[in-house]
Design a protein around this motif. Structure first.
Motif, PDB file in Angstrom:
ATOM      1  N   SER A  31     -14.020  45.305  -8.499  1.00  0.00           N
ATOM      2  CA  SER A  31     -13.589  46.367  -7.583  1.00  0.00           C
ATOM      3  C   SER A  31     -12.635  47.351  -8.237  1.00  0.00           C
ATOM      4  O   SER A  31     -12.857  48.562  -8.192  1.00  0.00           O
ATOM      5  N   ALA A  32     -11.565  46.861  -8.828  1.00  0.00           N
ATOM      6  CA  ALA A  32     -10.539  47.745  -9.374  1.00  0.00           C
ATOM      7  C   ALA A  32     -10.924  48.309 -10.735  1.00  0.00           C
ATOM      8  O   ALA A  32     -10.617  49.457 -11.037  1.00  0.00           O
ATOM      9  N   GLN A  33     -11.585  47.500 -11.551  1.00  0.00           N
ATOM     10  CA  GLN A  33     -11.943  47.962 -12.888  1.00  0.00           C
ATOM     11  C   GLN A  33     -13.327  48.597 -12.945  1.00  0.00           C
ATOM     12  O   GLN A  33     -13.693  49.195 -13.945  1.00  0.00           O
ATOM     13  N   GLY A  34     -14.126  48.407 -11.905  1.00  0.00           N
ATOM     14  CA  GLY A  34     -15.443  49.029 -11.857  1.00  0.00           C
ATOM     15  C   GLY A  34     -16.482  48.368 -12.741  1.00  0.00           C
ATOM     16  O   GLY A  34     -17.448  49.007 -13.149  1.00  0.00           O
ATOM     17  N   LEU A  35     -16.316  47.083 -13.048  1.00  0.00           N
ATOM     18  CA  LEU A  35     -17.259  46.383 -13.910  1.00  0.00           C
ATOM     19  C   LEU A  35     -18.371  45.753 -13.079  1.00  0.00           C
ATOM     20  O   LEU A  35     -18.196  45.487 -11.888  1.00  0.00           O
ATOM     21  N   ASP A  36     -19.502  45.481 -13.718  1.00  0.00           N
ATOM     22  CA  ASP A  36     -20.548  44.750 -13.013  1.00  0.00           C
ATOM     23  C   ASP A  36     -20.252  43.250 -13.088  1.00  0.00           C
ATOM     24  O   ASP A  36     -19.299  42.820 -13.746  1.00  0.00           O
ATOM     25  N   ALA A  37     -21.046  42.450 -12.391  1.00  0.00           N
ATOM     26  CA  ALA A  37     -20.776  41.013 -12.295  1.00  0.00           C
ATOM     27  C   ALA A  37     -20.831  40.322 -13.657  1.00  0.00           C
ATOM     28  O   ALA A  37     -20.008  39.452 -13.950  1.00  0.00           O
ATOM     29  N   LEU A  38     -21.763  40.699 -14.501  1.00  0.00           N
ATOM     30  CA  LEU A  38     -21.883  40.079 -15.819  1.00  0.00           C
ATOM     31  C   LEU A  38     -20.664  40.387 -16.680  1.00  0.00           C
ATOM     32  O   LEU A  38     -20.100  39.490 -17.320  1.00  0.00           O
ATOM     33  N   SER A  39     -20.224  41.630 -16.693  1.00  0.00           N
ATOM     34  CA  SER A  39     -19.049  42.006 -17.482  1.00  0.00           C
ATOM     35  C   SER A  39     -17.797  41.288 -16.992  1.00  0.00           C
ATOM     36  O   SER A  39     -16.965  40.855 -17.784  1.00  0.00           O
ATOM     37  N   ALA A  40     -17.658  41.165 -15.682  1.00  0.00           N
ATOM     38  CA  ALA A  40     -16.510  40.441 -15.126  1.00  0.00           C
ATOM     39  C   ALA A  40     -16.556  38.969 -15.530  1.00  0.00           C
ATOM     40  O   ALA A  40     -15.538  38.380 -15.902  1.00  0.00           O
ATOM     41  N   GLY A  41     -17.743  38.370 -15.491  1.00  0.00           N
ATOM     42  CA  GLY A  41     -17.882  36.973 -15.881  1.00  0.00           C
ATOM     43  C   GLY A  41     -17.580  36.730 -17.342  1.00  0.00           C
ATOM     44  O   GLY A  41     -16.934  35.739 -17.698  1.00  0.00           O
ATOM     45  N   VAL A  42     -18.014  37.642 -18.200  1.00  0.00           N
ATOM     46  CA  VAL A  42     -17.746  37.508 -19.638  1.00  0.00           C
ATOM     47  C   VAL A  42     -16.253  37.559 -19.902  1.00  0.00           C
ATOM     48  O   VAL A  42     -15.727  36.816 -20.737  1.00  0.00           O
ATOM     49  N   ARG A  43     -15.532  38.407 -19.180  1.00  0.00           N
ATOM     50  CA  ARG A  43     -14.088  38.511 -19.373  1.00  0.00           C
ATOM     51  C   ARG A  43     -13.345  37.277 -18.883  1.00  0.00           C
ATOM     52  O   ARG A  43     -12.211  37.044 -19.258  1.00  0.00           O
ATOM     53  N   MET A  44     -13.985  36.479 -18.056  1.00  0.00           N
ATOM     54  CA  MET A  44     -13.329  35.268 -17.550  1.00  0.00           C
ATOM     55  C   MET A  44     -13.693  34.020 -18.341  1.00  0.00           C
ATOM     56  O   MET A  44     -13.182  32.935 -18.054  1.00  0.00           O
ATOM     57  N   ILE A  45     -14.530  34.138 -19.347  1.00  0.00           N
ATOM     58  CA  ILE A  45     -14.927  32.982 -20.155  1.00  0.00           C
ATOM     59  C   ILE A  45     -13.718  32.355 -20.844  1.00  0.00           C
ATOM     60  O   ILE A  45     -13.584  31.130 -20.878  1.00  0.00           O
ATOM     61  N   ALA A  46     -12.832  33.169 -21.383  1.00  0.00           N
ATOM     62  CA  ALA A  46     -11.662  32.626 -22.081  1.00  0.00           C
ATOM     63  C   ALA A  46     -10.805  31.787 -21.143  1.00  0.00           C
ATOM     64  O   ALA A  46     -10.256  30.755 -21.533  1.00  0.00           O
ATOM     65  N   TRP A  47     -10.686  32.191 -19.891  1.00  0.00           N
ATOM     66  CA  TRP A  47      -9.908  31.439 -18.919  1.00  0.00           C
ATOM     67  C   TRP A  47     -10.529  30.050 -18.700  1.00  0.00           C
ATOM     68  O   TRP A  47      -9.843  29.040 -18.735  1.00  0.00           O
ATOM     69  N   GLY A  48     -11.826  30.015 -18.521  1.00  0.00           N
ATOM     70  CA  GLY A  48     -12.497  28.735 -18.314  1.00  0.00           C
ATOM     71  C   GLY A  48     -12.477  27.851 -19.552  1.00  0.00           C
ATOM     72  O   GLY A  48     -12.271  26.637 -19.468  1.00  0.00           O
TER      73      GLY A  48
END
Length: 94
Positions: free
Chosen positions: A17-34
């Motif tokens: 929502s805030a960064q305007g990314l699609d679902a795949l891009s958002a998921g890739v950015r959360m890989i490091a957290w997981g």
């Protein structure tokens, strides 16, 4: 058992929502957290008996504080962007 606080779900929504990314891009950015929640506890579990828990607490809290300080500074200066996109900010008075 992992405690679910919902922060990971909010982060995905923030990226979309805030960064305007699609679902795949958002998921890739959360890989490091997981990945961090999988590998760090195993490593710490092996090192704590040899070095004690206190050093890990101090280092961990110091790293958390440093990351929050850097993120707050980057967000305040407008440097916190992902994939070259600026955060979507509401217009004043809206």
């Amino acid at each position: 058992m992992r405690l679910r606080t919902g922060v990971d779900l909010l982060m995905a929504q923030f990226f979309q929502s805030a960064q305007g990314l699609d679902a795949l891009s958002a998921g890739v950015r959360m890989i490091a957290w997981g990945a961090t929640t999988v590998f760090v506890p195993r490593l710490a579990g092996k090192l704590i008996p040899a070095h004690g828990a206190a050093i890990f607490l101090v280092v961990g809290m110091t790293l958390h504080g440093a990351v929050f300080a850097v993120a707050a500074g980057a967000a305040g200066s407008g440097l916190l962007t992902f994939a070259g996109r600026r955060p979507v900010r509401p217009e004043p008075g809206v």
